[in-house]
Design an enzyme around this catalytic site. Structure first.
Site, PDB file in Angstrom:
ATOM      1  N   CYS A   1       0.830  -1.209   0.000  1.00 55.97           N
ATOM      2  CA  CYS A   1       0.000   0.000   0.000  1.00 55.97           C
ATOM      3  C   CYS A   1       0.862   1.255   0.000  1.00 55.97           C
ATOM      4  O   CYS A   1       0.363   2.357  -0.179  1.00 55.97           O
ATOM      5  CB  CYS A   1      -0.933   0.011   1.199  1.00 55.97           C
TER       6      CYS A   1
ATOM      7  N   CYS B   1      -2.950  -3.113   8.659  1.00 54.43           N
ATOM      8  CA  CYS B   1      -2.420  -1.771   8.964  1.00 54.43           C
ATOM      9  C   CYS B   1      -1.868  -1.722  10.379  1.00 54.43           C
ATOM     10  O   CYS B   1      -0.904  -1.002  10.654  1.00 54.43           O
ATOM     11  CB  CYS B   1      -3.510  -0.727   8.804  1.00 54.43           C
TER      12      CYS B   1
HETATM   13 FE1  FES Z   1      -1.481   0.724   4.212  1.00 54.79          FE
HETATM   14 FE2  FES Z   1      -3.383   0.795   6.011  1.00 54.79          FE
HETATM   15  S1  FES Z   1      -3.598   0.677   3.881  1.00 54.79           S
HETATM   16  S2  FES Z   1      -1.287   0.673   6.326  1.00 54.79           S
END
Ligand code: FES
Length: 151
Positions: A37, A107
């Site tokens: 991400c 996360c």
């Molecule tokens: Fe990357 Fe939450 S989407 S840490």
């Protein structure tokens, strides 16, 4: 798509995060990222001569759940010994926040790993060995493969 619901505690720590910032001359600093991400987390620890965490701050380039979990994680490790801080797992942080939606569980790993990385840094600087602490990963994404398959 199902609507993602956050607990009130998550919303509180997201809108009003505790312990944001840096610590100058920190005893330990840990940075981890999630290549998938692109989010990054850095944790600073101030540890006294008795091995007690006097202060803890974080900085992140991360999503709301990463902010909320780091905020809670820093609150939980403050005042603890380095050994007790190891018990502050992402599960413990999620419990303290009344849960996270399943797609956001990964996360919370950023905060846990960043704390471990900062403890590792502290141990290395001081020539210590912290029982139960393993060398941290710079990128938590590899372990997530399995977890994320279903998305
Ligand atoms: Fe990357 Fe939450 S989407 S840490």
């Amino acid at each position: 798509m199902e609507k993602i619901m956050y607990s009130e505690k998550v919303m509180d720590h997201f809108s009003n995060p505790r312990n944001v910032g840096e610590i100058e001359n920190a005893s330990g600093v840990g940075t981890v990222g999630n290549a998938k991400c692109g989010d990054i987390m850095r944790i600073y620890l101030d540890i006294d001569g008795d091995g007690i965490i006097n202060d803890c701050k974080f900085k992140t380039f991360g999503c709301g759940a990463a902010v909320a979990t780091s905020s809670m994680a820093t609150e939980l490790v403050k005042g603890k010994s380095v050994e007790d801080a190891l018990q502050v797992t992402n599960k413990a942080v999620m419990e303290a926040l009344d849960g996270l939606p399943p797609v956001k569980v990964h996360c919370s790993l950023l905060a846990e790993e960043a704390i471990h990385a900062a403890l590792w840094d502290y141990a290395e600087k001081n020539g210590l060995k912290i029982e139960g602490l393993e060398k941290p990963k710079a990128d938590i994404h590899e372990d997530e493969e399995e977890e994320q398959e279903e998305y």
